[in-house]
Design a protein around this motif. Structure first.
Motif, PDB file in Angstrom:
ATOM      1  N   LEU A  76       0.830  -1.215   0.000  1.00 24.43           N
ATOM      2  CA  LEU A  76       0.000   0.000   0.000  1.00 24.43           C
ATOM      3  C   LEU A  76       0.860   1.259   0.000  1.00 24.43           C
ATOM      4  CD1 LEU A  76      -2.894  -0.770   2.519  1.00 24.43           C
ATOM      5  CD2 LEU A  76      -2.911  -0.980   0.036  1.00 24.43           C
ATOM      6  N   LYS A  77       1.976   1.206   0.717  1.00 29.23           N
ATOM      7  CA  LYS A  77       2.845   2.390   0.801  1.00 29.23           C
ATOM      8  C   LYS A  77       3.375   2.781  -0.565  1.00 29.23           C
ATOM      9  CE  LYS A  77       7.055   4.170   3.009  1.00 29.23           C
ATOM     10  NZ  LYS A  77       6.434   5.448   3.379  1.00 29.23           N
ATOM     11  N   ALA A  78       3.664   1.781  -1.398  1.00 31.13           N
ATOM     12  CA  ALA A  78       4.186   2.068  -2.733  1.00 31.13           C
ATOM     13  C   ALA A  78       3.187   2.844  -3.576  1.00 31.13           C
ATOM     14  CB  ALA A  78       4.567   0.770  -3.439  1.00 31.13           C
ATOM     15  N   TYR A  79       1.906   2.674  -3.270  1.00 34.69           N
ATOM     16  CA  TYR A  79       0.846   3.359  -4.018  1.00 34.69           C
ATOM     17  C   TYR A  79       0.290   4.578  -3.273  1.00 34.69           C
ATOM     18  CZ  TYR A  79       0.660  -0.370  -7.472  1.00 34.69           C
ATOM     19  OH  TYR A  79       0.977  -1.250  -8.476  1.00 34.69           O
ATOM     20  N   GLY A  80       0.831   4.863  -2.104  1.00 35.96           N
ATOM     21  CA  GLY A  80       0.377   6.027  -1.346  1.00 35.96           C
ATOM     22  C   GLY A  80      -1.014   5.879  -0.772  1.00 35.96           C
ATOM     23  N   ILE A  81      -1.414   4.648  -0.454  1.00 35.48           N
ATOM     24  CA  ILE A  81      -2.747   4.389   0.078  1.00 35.48           C
ATOM     25  C   ILE A  81      -2.672   4.256   1.598  1.00 35.48           C
ATOM     26  CG2 ILE A  81      -4.640   2.713   0.177  1.00 35.48           C
ATOM     27  CD1 ILE A  81      -4.110   2.119  -2.742  1.00 35.48           C
ATOM     28  N   HIS A  82      -3.520   5.009   2.298  1.00 30.60           N
ATOM     29  CA  HIS A  82      -3.518   5.003   3.761  1.00 30.60           C
ATOM     30  C   HIS A  82      -4.924   4.809   4.328  1.00 30.60           C
ATOM     31  CE1 HIS A  82       0.628   6.472   3.560  1.00 30.60           C
ATOM     32  NE2 HIS A  82       0.210   7.353   2.671  1.00 30.60           N
ATOM     33  N   GLU A  83      -5.892   4.480   3.498  1.00 32.63           N
ATOM     34  CA  GLU A  83      -7.273   4.396   3.964  1.00 32.63           C
ATOM     35  C   GLU A  83      -7.583   3.065   4.630  1.00 32.63           C
ATOM     36  OE1 GLU A  83     -10.053   3.337   0.306  1.00 32.63           O
ATOM     37  OE2 GLU A  83      -8.530   4.807  -0.271  1.00 32.63           O
ATOM     38  N   ARG A  84      -8.645   3.042   5.413  1.00 25.66           N
ATOM     39  CA  ARG A  84      -9.117   1.829   6.063  1.00 25.66           C
ATOM     40  C   ARG A  84     -10.097   1.103   5.150  1.00 25.66           C
ATOM     41  NH1 ARG A  84      -9.308   2.287  11.716  1.00 25.66           N
ATOM     42  NH2 ARG A  84     -10.105   0.150  11.694  1.00 25.66           N
ATOM     43  N   ALA A  85     -10.160  -0.218   5.302  1.00 27.88           N
ATOM     44  CA  ALA A  85     -11.139  -1.006   4.557  1.00 27.88           C
ATOM     45  C   ALA A  85     -12.520  -0.845   5.207  1.00 27.88           C
ATOM     46  CB  ALA A  85     -10.732  -2.471   4.560  1.00 27.88           C
ATOM     47  N   TYR A  86     -13.552  -0.995   4.409  1.00 26.94           N
ATOM     48  CA  TYR A  86     -14.913  -0.990   4.956  1.00 26.94           C
ATOM     49  C   TYR A  86     -15.749  -1.997   4.180  1.00 26.94           C
ATOM     50  CZ  TYR A  86     -16.324   1.836   0.912  1.00 26.94           C
ATOM     51  OH  TYR A  86     -16.581   2.290  -0.360  1.00 26.94           O
ATOM     52  N   GLY A  87     -16.844  -2.404   4.793  1.00 34.00           N
ATOM     53  CA  GLY A  87     -17.709  -3.396   4.168  1.00 34.00           C
ATOM     54  C   GLY A  87     -19.160  -2.987   4.251  1.00 34.00           C
ATOM     55  N   ASP A  88     -20.041  -3.916   3.875  1.00 35.44           N
ATOM     56  CA  ASP A  88     -21.475  -3.646   3.962  1.00 35.44           C
ATOM     57  C   ASP A  88     -22.149  -4.791   4.721  1.00 35.44           C
ATOM     58  OD1 ASP A  88     -21.769  -5.791   2.179  1.00 35.44           O
ATOM     59  OD2 ASP A  88     -21.906  -4.500   0.434  1.00 35.44           O
ATOM     60  N   LYS A  89     -23.455  -4.665   4.929  1.00 39.57           N
ATOM     61  CA  LYS A  89     -24.199  -5.645   5.722  1.00 39.57           C
ATOM     62  C   LYS A  89     -24.297  -7.002   5.043  1.00 39.57           C
ATOM     63  CE  LYS A  89     -28.668  -3.949   3.999  1.00 39.57           C
ATOM     64  NZ  LYS A  89     -29.973  -3.368   4.391  1.00 39.57           N
ATOM     65  N   GLU A  90     -23.974  -7.065   3.758  1.00 43.19           N
ATOM     66  CA  GLU A  90     -24.001  -8.335   3.043  1.00 43.19           C
ATOM     67  C   GLU A  90     -22.674  -9.074   3.110  1.00 43.19           C
ATOM     68  OE1 GLU A  90     -25.284  -7.477  -0.917  1.00 43.19           O
ATOM     69  OE2 GLU A  90     -27.333  -7.013  -0.313  1.00 43.19           O
ATOM     70  N   GLY A  91     -21.711  -8.508   3.804  1.00 43.71           N
ATOM     71  CA  GLY A  91     -20.429  -9.181   3.995  1.00 43.71           C
ATOM     72  C   GLY A  91     -19.387  -8.868   2.953  1.00 43.71           C
TER      73      GLY A  91
END
Length: 273
Positions: A76-91
């Motif tokens: 992720l660091k190589a792409y500059g991504i620092h966000e958290r994962a999230y999901g929905d009620k369907e899994g």
């Protein structure tokens, strides 16, 4: 270990890939899965994965990257991504998307702080790997690249057994000690009938910026002997370039253009022809 002949009735091996049902992602359409493996840490698997992903993406293919190094995620660091994962009620789990449109998932998207360790036993690690494949909403991908951890145990074994791989790219660096460990990973793939597309030697040399002479810091010829003895193809030799390291540290790996990776990408694309 002998090569698998898929005749389970005559085999005493438990946990063989022939005995385990492949995972499916019912909500996504993934055409091809490629794992980038080594057996040895520190050879640049994440770097090679990033280069392949970015090159395929620039050619117009829809690309995703699954960071399979659950306890040592770095891509992720190589792409500059620092966000958290999230999901929905369907899994469903939603991947991050890079500035050029590559979809990514990593265990570092699950922790509160990027430096927090994941202190898990093997069972939890392999379960998460499976979830990253079958529960992430990848939607439609031409290629899903799996950046593998070092070693030939839990995660590698689970990936080879349960994820429908089209092939693997093996990464090494030019030292005898590294070649010895990488050979173990290659032998594991052969034992489990995993298609080896070829080998990439990373950190092969430094090129003088003035005279363009190639300086082989770790010596020369080790990898040539390895591919010759094992009968696999050497697809690329990648130089050490401090400018590339600087771009990765800044999260700008998508801006790197390395012509040496082109043959690797061509080999992957030729699979479907």
């Amino acid at each position: 270990m002998s090569e698998c002949n898929h005749n389970c009735s005559s085999c005493g091996v438990q946990g063989c890939s022939s005995r385990i049902e492949k995972l499916k992602n019912e909500k996504s359409k993934i055409k091809h899965c490629i794992a980038i493996v080594s057996g040895k840490g520190g050879v640049g698997k994440s770097f090679v994965t990033s280069l392949i992903a970015s090159s395929l993406n620039k050619l117009g293919y829809k690309v995703g990257v699954l960071d399979g190094d659950i306890t040592g995620p770095s891509i992720l660091k190589a792409y500059g991504i620092h966000e958290r994962a999230y999901g929905d009620k369907e899994g469903h789990i939603y991947p991050a998307i890079t500035k050029s449109g590559i979809k990514m998932i990593s265990s570092n998207m699950l922790v509160e702080n990027e430096s927090d360790p994941i202190i898990w036993r093997g069972g939890l690690i392999t379960t998460l790997l499976g979830q990253f494949y079958k529960d992430v909403l990848w939607e439609e991908l031409d290629y899903l690249l799996i950046d593998m951890p070092p070693g030939t145990s839990d995660v590698t074994l689970t990936t080879f057994q349960s994820i429908p791989l089209d092939g693997i790219i093996v990464v090494t660096s030019p030292q005898d000690l590294v070649s010895l460990i990488v050979e173990k990973a290659i032998n594991m793939a052969n034992t489990m009938n995993i298609n080896i597309l070829g080998l990439v030697e990373n950190m092969s040399y430094v090129e003088c910026p003035n005279c363009k002479e190639k300086i082989f810091l770790y010596g020369e010829g080790t990898t040539n002997k390895l591919v010759s003895s094992l009968g696999i193809e050497l697809l690329a030799k990648l130089p050490i370039n401090p400018l590339n390291a600087e771009k990765i540290d800044k999260g700008e790996v998508e801006d790197i253009k390395m012509n040496e990776i082109d043959k690797v990408v061509e080999k992957i694309i030729l699979m479907e022809k």
